[in-house]
Design a protein around this motif. Sequence first.
Motif, PDB file in Angstrom:
ATOM      1  N   TYR A 107       7.409   3.261  74.562  1.00 37.51           N
ATOM      2  CA  TYR A 107       7.970   4.379  73.805  1.00 37.51           C
ATOM      3  C   TYR A 107       6.937   5.279  73.126  1.00 37.51           C
ATOM      4  N   GLY A 108       5.661   4.927  73.187  1.00 43.12           N
ATOM      5  CA  GLY A 108       4.615   5.736  72.565  1.00 43.12           C
ATOM      6  C   GLY A 108       4.207   6.889  73.463  1.00 43.12           C
ATOM      7  N   LYS A 109       3.789   8.004  72.836  1.00 44.66           N
ATOM      8  CA  LYS A 109       3.399   9.187  73.600  1.00 44.66           C
ATOM      9  C   LYS A 109       1.879   9.292  73.680  1.00 44.66           C
ATOM     10  N   ASN A 110       1.221   9.084  72.543  1.00 43.27           N
ATOM     11  CA  ASN A 110      -0.245   9.163  72.466  1.00 43.27           C
ATOM     12  C   ASN A 110      -0.714   8.421  71.216  1.00 43.27           C
ATOM     13  N   LEU A 111      -2.033   8.466  70.980  1.00 41.14           N
ATOM     14  CA  LEU A 111      -2.647   7.717  69.873  1.00 41.14           C
ATOM     15  C   LEU A 111      -1.985   8.016  68.530  1.00 41.14           C
ATOM     16  N   SER A 112      -1.586   9.237  68.325  1.00 43.47           N
ATOM     17  CA  SER A 112      -0.962   9.618  67.068  1.00 43.47           C
ATOM     18  C   SER A 112       0.537   9.244  67.068  1.00 43.47           C
ATOM     19  N   GLU A 113       1.221   9.644  68.105  1.00 41.17           N
ATOM     20  CA  GLU A 113       2.676   9.417  68.192  1.00 41.17           C
ATOM     21  C   GLU A 113       2.936   8.142  68.990  1.00 41.17           C
ATOM     22  N   ASN A 114       2.604   7.010  68.337  1.00 42.91           N
ATOM     23  CA  ASN A 114       2.631   5.730  69.060  1.00 42.91           C
ATOM     24  C   ASN A 114       3.871   4.878  68.752  1.00 42.91           C
TER      25      ASN A 114
END
Length: 139
Positions: A107-114
């Motif tokens: 469900y995480g998108k990237n390092l910030s939006e994890n």
Amino acid sequence: MTGTITFTMIKPSAFKAGYTGNILAKIEEGGYKIKALKKVALSKEQAGHFYEMHLGKPFYEELTNFMSSGPVVAAILEKENAVEAFRKFIGATDPAKADEGTIRKLYGKNLSENAVHGSDSDESAKRESEFFFSFLEMI
Ligand code: ADP
Ligand code: MG
């Protein structure tokens, strides 16, 4: 002796994307008991307090902007060796590096939006639980 409590948050991006139900189901299927649960919108100042250990780091501004960009779902979870087990269960901070089947991989998108937060120690689990929940909400 390790504790049986950890604290988690479903982050604004995952909440907005409609992943809350799936993430909570996965957590329960993983053997975690939900001891407390609530949806709450953090102000930037409140997000800054929650993440005060990261004050001064290059990503602090981005992190506190992101965490106050929409509601989060906060929860206290119970399981044997909860902190360590849950960190493994959610996967690495960077979803691209997280193991297959982990929440951040799914469900995480990237390092910030994890997608989710997980406490890093028993001490953090207590602090973070008490940050969000009153005594009455935790029993
Ligand atoms: P974790 O959430 O795995 O314990 P940290 O405590 O190191 O990771 O960081 C807190 C949160 O800050 C991370 O979950 C992520 O959302 C964000 N973050 C960490 N490092 C970075 C980075 N280099 N760039 C952007 N955001 C980051
Ligand atoms: Mg951390």
